[in-house]
Design an enzyme around this catalytic site. Structure first.
Site, mmCIF file in Angstrom:
data_model
loop_
_atom_site.group_PDB
_atom_site.id
_atom_site.type_symbol
_atom_site.label_atom_id
_atom_site.label_comp_id
_atom_site.label_asym_id
_atom_site.label_seq_id
_atom_site.Cartn_x
_atom_site.Cartn_y
_atom_site.Cartn_z
ATOM 1 N N CYS A 166 0.647 -4.384 42.516
ATOM 2 C CA CYS A 166 -0.531 -3.732 41.980
ATOM 3 C C CYS A 166 -0.118 -4.620 40.077
ATOM 4 C CB CYS A 166 -0.944 -2.502 41.718
ATOM 5 S SG CYS A 166 -1.701 -2.255 40.422
ATOM 6 N N ASP A 221 8.412 -15.588 55.277
ATOM 7 C CA ASP A 221 7.512 -14.242 56.533
ATOM 8 C C ASP A 221 9.069 -13.067 55.971
ATOM 9 O OD1 ASP A 221 10.499 -15.749 57.801
ATOM 10 O OD2 ASP A 221 8.498 -17.451 57.998
ATOM 11 N N CYS A 251 -0.386 -1.581 37.333
ATOM 12 C CA CYS A 251 0.624 -0.748 37.275
ATOM 13 C C CYS A 251 1.710 -0.796 37.660
ATOM 14 C CB CYS A 251 0.492 0.886 37.487
ATOM 15 S SG CYS A 251 -0.001 0.736 39.545
ATOM 16 N N HIS A 258 10.639 -19.173 47.151
ATOM 17 C CA HIS A 258 8.644 -18.450 47.143
ATOM 18 C C HIS A 258 7.910 -17.391 47.212
ATOM 19 C CE1 HIS A 258 8.518 -23.676 47.827
ATOM 20 N NE2 HIS A 258 8.260 -23.143 46.765
ATOM 21 N N SER A 302 10.341 -30.714 55.206
ATOM 22 C CA SER A 302 10.682 -32.750 54.283
ATOM 23 C C SER A 302 11.322 -32.901 53.333
ATOM 24 C CB SER A 302 8.620 -32.527 55.178
ATOM 25 O OG SER A 302 8.132 -31.952 54.319
#
Length: 242
Positions: free
Chosen positions: A132, A109, A135, A124, A195
């Site tokens: 894209c 985030d 390109c 991640h 966790s």
């Protein structure tokens, strides 16, 4: 409650004593900013989607059902109004004070950077980056939010993909190497809001061999018995008291 307060005082002492601290965090850091863990099952999810989140957020599903992928992605993964909480802010403060060397996060985030953290390793990826596939042109978050169906590159017409690691995709090797370096060299490793169930990210903890391991998480983790300090409480509440 008294036991938690004692543990928070002990955490304060650890932070005061050491100057090579690394933080490893997960979804629990973001939930206190109003970003739900996408793995949590709610009524809305049951009504709207025919597949579990882990299936929708897989490389195979993205290729086979891109429109359904993006329907879920826009609805459940993007929270542009979310703001850093006490945990994000305290970590940025510790880095500025020369205490914290790096934040290693499983979250996508960008809230650590929004809080002011500079050395952030995003295992991640990030919803703030999109590219894209044809390109390589870069697009920000608003481009995805304002698009419909499968986002298409304005330059070449190729599909635009989030720079987020989907299930079945490998982590960025440089990010892994940097994370291993920071964790291996750390005197103190703070694990918070995770966790430790998602691999290979959780396996990076094995490289720590420093002086103090602290785990701050509401629910039990596989590392609790190895921790020098265990605080079972919301991480934002804990960090607000540091």
């Amino acid at each position: 409650m008294e036991k938690t307060q004692e543990a928070i005082e002990a955490l304060k002492e650890i932070i005061q004593k050491y100057d090579n601290i690394v933080f490893f965090g997960g979804a629990g850091v973001s939930t206190e900013s109003g970003i739900p863990d996408f793995r949590s099952v709610d009524g809305l999810y049951h009504q709207q989607y025919d597949y579990p989140p882990e299936t929708i957020l897989s490389h195979t599903f993205y290729r086979r059902n891109p429109e359904e992928f993006y329907r879920f992605y826009r609805n459940k993964m993007l929270f542009p109004d979310a703001r850093p909480n006490a945990a994000h802010l305290k970590l940025a403060e510790l880095e500025k004070a020369g205490k914290l060397r790096a934040v290693i996060t499983q979250n996508i985030d960008g809230l650590h950077q929004a809080a002011g953290s500079r050395t952030v390793l995003e295992l991640h990826g990030s919803v703030l980056r999109n590219y894209c596939e044809k390109c390589g042109r870069f697009y920000g978050l608003d481009f995805i939010r304002n698009s419909t169906g499968v986002p298409v590159c304005e330059k070449c017409g190729g599909s635009v993909k989030p720079d987020v690691v989907l299930y079945e995709e490998g982590l960025n090797q440089k990010t892994i190497n940097d994370a291993v370096h920071f964790i291996h060299d750390a005197e103190v490793l703070l694990i918070g809001g995770t966790s430790l169930a998602v691999y290979p990210a959780a396996g990076l903890i094995d490289y720590f061999s420093g002086a103090k391991l602290a785990v701050i998480n509401k629910a039990p983790t596989p590392r609790d018995t190895h921790a020098d300090l265990l605080i079972q409480a919301p991480i934002g509440e804990v960090f607000a008291q540091l």
